[in-house]
Design a protein around this motif. Structure first.
Motif, short mmCIF file in Angstrom:
data_model
loop_
_atom_site.label_atom_id
_atom_site.label_comp_id
_atom_site.label_asym_id
_atom_site.label_seq_id
_atom_site.Cartn_x
_atom_site.Cartn_y
_atom_site.Cartn_z
N UNK A 1 0.84 -1.18 0.00
CA UNK A 1 0.00 0.00 0.00
C UNK A 1 0.88 1.23 0.00
N UNK A 2 0.27 2.33 -0.34
CA UNK A 2 0.96 3.62 -0.25
C UNK A 2 -0.09 4.67 0.08
N UNK A 3 0.37 5.77 0.69
CA UNK A 3 -0.57 6.84 0.95
C UNK A 3 0.09 8.19 0.76
N UNK A 4 -0.74 9.18 0.49
CA UNK A 4 -0.31 10.56 0.31
C UNK A 4 -0.52 11.26 1.66
N UNK A 5 0.58 11.68 2.26
CA UNK A 5 0.49 12.29 3.59
C UNK A 5 -0.28 13.61 3.56
N UNK A 6 -0.24 14.31 2.43
CA UNK A 6 -0.93 15.60 2.34
C UNK A 6 -2.45 15.42 2.37
N UNK A 7 -2.96 14.37 1.73
CA UNK A 7 -4.41 14.18 1.66
C UNK A 7 -4.93 13.12 2.63
N UNK A 8 -4.03 12.26 3.13
CA UNK A 8 -4.46 11.18 4.00
C UNK A 8 -5.11 10.03 3.26
N UNK A 9 -5.02 10.05 1.93
CA UNK A 9 -5.62 9.00 1.11
C UNK A 9 -4.54 8.09 0.56
N UNK A 10 -4.93 6.86 0.34
CA UNK A 10 -3.97 5.91 -0.18
C UNK A 10 -4.63 4.82 -1.00
N UNK A 11 -3.81 3.87 -1.38
CA UNK A 11 -4.26 2.75 -2.19
C UNK A 11 -3.57 1.49 -1.68
N UNK A 12 -4.32 0.42 -1.56
CA UNK A 12 -3.76 -0.88 -1.19
C UNK A 12 -3.95 -1.82 -2.37
N UNK A 13 -2.92 -2.59 -2.69
CA UNK A 13 -3.06 -3.59 -3.75
C UNK A 13 -4.17 -4.57 -3.35
N UNK A 14 -4.64 -5.34 -4.31
CA UNK A 14 -5.69 -6.32 -4.03
C UNK A 14 -5.25 -7.28 -2.93
N UNK A 15 -4.00 -7.75 -2.99
CA UNK A 15 -3.50 -8.69 -1.98
C UNK A 15 -3.45 -8.06 -0.59
#
Length: 86
Positions: A1-15
């Motif tokens: 996963x990764x996230x953008x610290x400025x927005x607090x939003x991120x994405x996690x791979x399906x796994x």
């Protein structure tokens, strides 16, 4: 996963989403991700995140999560690092 610290939003791979028990393919909020951390391990994870944000190199931490989808507790080994804006 990764996230953008400025927005607090991120994405996690399906796994990763499947392991954590979050909906796959959907953006996630850092707050939702951290909410899965087992209450007894929260301080450890918070300290690790603080060290990464302070510029420490890649760190690895083992902790428990409680999956929101079914309440199952799982052990996670998480490695992370902060990357500057390009």
């Amino acid at each position: 996963y990764e996230w953008d610290l400025a927005t607090g939003r991120g994405f996690a791979s399906h796994n990763v989403a499947n392991i954590i028990g979050l909906p796959p393919g959907q953006p996630i909020r850092l707050k939702a991700l951290l909410a899965t951390v087992h209450e007894d391990d929260r301080e450890l994870v918070d300290r690790t995140v603080e060290r990464i944000l302070a510029g420490s190199p890649s760190l690895g931490t083992e902790y428990r999560i409680r999956r929101p989808s079914d309440g199952e507790i799982r052990w996670i080994f998480d490695r992370g690092s902060a990357q500057g804006a390009e």
